[in-house]
Structures are given as structure tokens and as C-alpha cells.
Design a protein around this motif. Structure first.
Motif, short mmCIF file in Angstrom:
data_model
loop_
_atom_site.label_atom_id
_atom_site.label_comp_id
_atom_site.label_asym_id
_atom_site.label_seq_id
_atom_site.Cartn_x
_atom_site.Cartn_y
_atom_site.Cartn_z
N PHE A 222 0.80 -1.07 -0.07
CA PHE A 222 -0.24 0.06 -0.10
C PHE A 222 0.98 1.60 -0.06
O PHE A 222 0.24 2.55 -0.44
CB PHE A 222 -0.90 0.13 1.09
CG PHE A 222 -2.19 -1.00 1.03
CD1 PHE A 222 -3.30 -0.86 -0.04
CD2 PHE A 222 -2.10 -2.23 1.77
CE1 PHE A 222 -4.35 -1.46 -0.07
CE2 PHE A 222 -3.40 -3.13 1.51
CZ PHE A 222 -4.19 -2.96 0.64
N MET A 223 1.96 1.36 0.40
CA MET A 223 2.91 2.23 0.13
C MET A 223 3.47 2.72 -1.16
O MET A 223 3.29 3.85 -1.60
CB MET A 223 4.28 2.08 1.06
CG MET A 223 5.37 3.23 0.76
SD MET A 223 6.85 3.02 1.66
CE MET A 223 6.17 2.32 3.29
N PHE A 224 3.28 1.81 -2.03
CA PHE A 224 3.90 1.92 -3.56
C PHE A 224 2.51 1.78 -4.73
O PHE A 224 2.76 1.77 -5.54
CB PHE A 224 4.78 1.09 -3.77
CG PHE A 224 6.03 1.29 -3.36
CD1 PHE A 224 6.85 2.31 -3.37
CD2 PHE A 224 6.48 0.58 -1.98
CE1 PHE A 224 8.09 2.74 -2.61
CE2 PHE A 224 7.60 0.87 -1.40
CZ PHE A 224 8.40 2.05 -1.63
N LEU A 225 1.38 1.20 -4.11
CA LEU A 225 0.06 1.15 -4.81
C LEU A 225 -1.14 1.95 -4.45
O LEU A 225 -1.24 1.80 -3.29
CB LEU A 225 0.06 -0.47 -5.26
CG LEU A 225 1.03 -1.33 -5.99
CD1 LEU A 225 0.44 -2.85 -5.77
CD2 LEU A 225 1.33 -0.97 -7.30
N PRO A 226 -2.01 2.42 -5.45
CA PRO A 226 -3.20 2.94 -4.91
C PRO A 226 -3.96 2.01 -4.24
O PRO A 226 -3.43 0.60 -4.25
CB PRO A 226 -3.84 3.18 -6.19
CG PRO A 226 -2.72 3.43 -7.16
CD PRO A 226 -1.61 2.49 -6.82
N VAL A 227 -5.01 2.34 -3.39
CA VAL A 227 -5.63 1.37 -2.29
C VAL A 227 -6.18 0.05 -3.17
O VAL A 227 -5.91 -0.92 -2.93
CB VAL A 227 -6.65 2.04 -1.59
CG1 VAL A 227 -7.28 1.09 -0.89
CG2 VAL A 227 -6.04 3.12 -0.69
N TRP A 228 -7.08 0.30 -4.15
CA TRP A 228 -7.68 -0.55 -5.14
C TRP A 228 -6.78 -1.46 -5.73
O TRP A 228 -6.82 -2.84 -5.79
CB TRP A 228 -8.76 -0.04 -6.02
CG TRP A 228 -8.21 0.65 -7.05
CD1 TRP A 228 -7.81 1.82 -7.31
CD2 TRP A 228 -8.02 0.02 -8.56
NE1 TRP A 228 -7.38 1.93 -8.73
CE2 TRP A 228 -7.38 0.65 -9.31
CE3 TRP A 228 -8.26 -1.51 -8.76
CZ2 TRP A 228 -7.24 0.35 -10.68
CZ3 TRP A 228 -7.89 -1.73 -10.22
CH2 TRP A 228 -7.36 -0.78 -11.03
N GLN A 229 -5.56 -1.05 -6.28
CA GLN A 229 -4.64 -1.88 -6.85
C GLN A 229 -3.95 -2.75 -5.80
O GLN A 229 -3.39 -3.90 -5.98
CB GLN A 229 -3.57 -0.99 -7.63
CG GLN A 229 -4.29 -0.40 -8.93
CD GLN A 229 -3.02 0.42 -9.56
OE1 GLN A 229 -1.89 0.18 -9.53
NE2 GLN A 229 -3.56 1.19 -10.60
N GLY A 230 -3.78 -2.15 -4.62
CA GLY A 230 -3.15 -2.85 -3.51
C GLY A 230 -4.04 -4.10 -3.16
O GLY A 230 -3.23 -5.07 -2.96
N PHE A 231 -5.20 -3.91 -2.87
CA PHE A 231 -6.02 -4.95 -2.63
C PHE A 231 -5.98 -6.11 -3.79
O PHE A 231 -6.13 -7.24 -3.41
CB PHE A 231 -7.32 -4.50 -2.37
CG PHE A 231 -7.60 -3.98 -0.93
CD1 PHE A 231 -7.58 -4.87 0.13
CD2 PHE A 231 -7.84 -2.48 -0.94
CE1 PHE A 231 -7.80 -4.13 1.41
CE2 PHE A 231 -8.19 -1.99 0.48
CZ PHE A 231 -8.03 -2.96 1.57
#
Length: 351
Positions: A222-231
Motif C-alpha cells: 500500500f506504500m507503492f500502489l493505490p488502495v484498490w490496486q493494492g487490494f
């Protein structure tokens, strides 16, 4: 599957329960002497040093892609790549749990803790559970790997299921691999649950390392990806991790001979008749982490994985010379046999 009374037949259908054979009590000792005299029980830490270095390098590459690349599709491929790396590290953790790497138990434990941190699996819980499996393979009463809430491996297990579990089990041949995808989640959650109220081999280090893994794993994503991409990254990574683990572990015993807790089989036959080998090739040996030699691994769980192929050359003729069914098949057929077995034992639930 149908097994003859003397256990000499090749498995060919729904699993059955063992009957009492005739055997010499010292056969396993004879086999062990042959394997030991061939030097196959000697540790080989150099082999594992290379394995660890390669996997750490691949892990660093995956983290580098995560932190530097701004592309959703590349990150999804990276999630799959990371799943592959983590399962390879799980294989290393498995070998350390069996004391295959070093002569010193302490050294196996220390490196095992580090690998457990990398993959996020509680070491004490997994080692205890896996040792129970090795002591009681495919035992309907004692093997934790065939006592699962959603899957029945015998008609008796199927008949005991209730509610949603019974509904899922009735269609388990279709649902097996979708369910297997959640194995990564199950391993993590079960390990975390074990931290509370159970005696740990390393009571301080294990909770700290588990917390550090979860924090770093989720934090980096989640530090390097947007929230939805992180999930999405987490979902792809964990589902594929579960599918890979399940696809390599399921062929080892599923659909093979079942035992009932009072089996008269000696150690040699119990381990051989409940196990299935996957035919060897360089690719298979790598993808399965050596677990495609499941018979040899169960007979000699502390044997380094790079010795298993040589051990097979001793174990196979030894077994066949004593009319002990030694079963080896290909990847596709092994999975077909698993699904056929699951479909067969769940048939009463669909009647």
C-alpha cells in the motif's frame, strides 16, 4: 482405491482401507541401511545455500518491481511472480522443518525462523501439524491433512458433514481447486490463531516475526500502489500462492490408500502405500520442491531433497522386489485421480 489384501496392486479407483498383510519386521531397517551406506542421508548445506540465495535474489527483484514500476498489468504479473517465489521459500521452510539442511537442530531452527518470517507461516504450528501428518499419513482419525471442514476424503467423512459443509462437499470435485486457492489465507490465519493459547518453540521471536511479516507485506504493497490496486495485488498474490501450494501438495496423498487409526501396516508399507510420486524431470523437481519424490521423502523425511532422486533408484526396486505397490504417475493423471476420488466419495451426498 481398490487394493489387494497383500497391497501389491497398483491404485486404480476409490480409496480403500488397509487390510493386514504379511511382512518382515526388519525390512525398513534393511532399506535404511542401503540408503545410508550410499551416503544419501548426509547433509548438503551448500545445495541449500544456493537455493536460498537464488530465492532471496528473486524476492528482491519482485520488491524492486513493486517499488519502481507504475503499471497495473506488470504489478499483477509481479503478484503472480511473488506467489511463485513465496512457495519456493515454503519448500525451503519445509526442508528446514525436517532438519534436512544442517546437522545442528539449532541452525535448522534459526534459518527456519527467518524463512517463516519471509512467508508468514507460524513455524511451531506448521512443524507440529506436519509431523503429525508424517506419523499418520492418510489416517482418517489422525492425519490433520485429511480432516478438513469443506472436503471429504472418505464416504464416512462425507456422511458426517452438516449444513453448508455438506453442500460444498457434495460438489467437492468441482470446487476443490477454487477452495485450494484459499490455502495461503488458511495457513496465515491458522498460524496466527496458534499464537494465542499454545506453547511456542520460540515464544518471543515467533509472534514478533509474524507481526513483522504482516506489517512489511501489507505496508510495502500500500506504500507503492493505490488502495484498490493494492487490494487486487494482495488477492492475486494470495490466491495464486494457495493454488500453487495446493497443486503441489494434493498429489502427494489424496486419492491414495486410506488408513483407519488401527492399521496393522508396518512403517515401510504405511509410508509407501499412502503416497504417490510424480514422475521426475528437471522441471518437475524444481516446481515441486522435491516433493514429487513423496515416497522417498516419507520414508526418509530428514534426507536432503537433492538426494531423493538417487534414493528412488534404491527404494523402487526394493519395494517392487517385495510386492509393495510403488506408485508413480504424471502430473495430469495425478490430478485426474484426485478429482475422481473426491467425486466418488461424495456421491452419497448427491443421491
Amino acid at each position: 482405491m481398490t487394493i489387494t489384501d497383500n497391497m501389491a496392486a497398483r491404485p486404480s479407483g476409490p480409496a480403500g482401507v488397509a487390510k493386514a498383510p504379511e511382512f518382515e519386521p526388519n525390512e525398513y531397517a534393511q532399506l535404511r541401511d542401503l540408503v545410508k551406506n550410499a551416503g544419501l542421508l548426509e547433509k548438503d548445506p551448500g545445495h541449500y545455500a544456493i537455493k536460498l540465495a537464488v530465492n532471496l535474489g528473486l524476492l528482491a527483484l519482485s520488491i524492486g518491481i513493486l517499488t519502481l514500476v507504475d503499471s497495473l498489468w506488470i504489478q499483477m504479473l509481479n503478484a503472480a511472480f511473488l506467489a511463485f517465489i513465496m512457495v519456493q521459500l515454503c519448500f525451503l521452510g519445509h526442508d528446514l522443518g525436517h532438519k534436512q539442511v544442517f546437522r545442528s537442530s539449532r541452525n535448522n531452527d534459526l534459518l527456519g525462523l527467518f524463512v517463516s518470517f519471509l512467508v508468514g507461516i507460524n513455524r511451531t504450528w506448521w512443524v507440529e501439524k506436519h509431523n503429525e501428518h508424517h506419523s499418520n499419513p492418510n489416517d482418517l482419525d489422525l492425519d490433520p491433512d485429511i480432516n478438513l471442514p469443506f472436503v471429504a476424503f472418505s464416504e464416512e467423512q462425507a456422511q458426517r458433514m452438516k449444513g453448508i459443509f455438506r453442500l460444498i462437499a457434495s460438489h467437492q470435485a468441482i470446487l476443490f481447486y477454487p477452495l485450494v486457492c484459499f490455502e495461503g489465507f488458511v495457513l496465515k490465519v491458522s498460524g496466527i490463531q496458534y499464537l494465542f493459547g499454545n506453547k511456542l518453540r520460540f515464544p518471543v521471536a515467533e509472534p514478533l516475526l509474524m507481526a513483522a511479516h504482516v506489517g512489511l507485506y501489507i505496508g510495502l504493497v500500500f506504500m507503492f500502489l493505490p488502495v484498490w490496486q493494492g487490494f487486487l495485488f494482495l488477492a492475486v498474490n494470495q490466491l495464486l500462492l494457495g493454488l500453487y501450494i495446493g497443486s503441489t501438495f494434493a498429489p502427494n496423498h489424496k486419492g491414495m490408500l486410506l488408513l483407519d487409526g488401527t492399521s496393522p501396516l508396518d512403517y515401510l508399507r504405511k509410508q509407501v502405500l499412502t503416497s504417490r510420486n510424480i514422475k521426475s524431470s528437471r522441471l518437475n523437481d524444481y516446481l515441486y520442491g522435491g516433493l514429487n519424490y513423496q515416497i522417498e521423502h516419507h520414508l526418509f523425511p530428514n534426507m536432503p531433497r537433492n538426494r531423493l532422486k538417487e534414493a528412488q533408484k534404491i527404494v523402487m526396486p526394493f519395494c517392487r522386489g517385495r510386492s509393495i505397490s510403488y506408485y508413480e504417475t504424471g502430473i495430469v493423471r495425478s490430478h485426474r485421480e484426485i478429482l475422481q476420488h473426491l467425486h466418488h466419495v461424495s456421491a452419497p451426498l448427491r443421491a
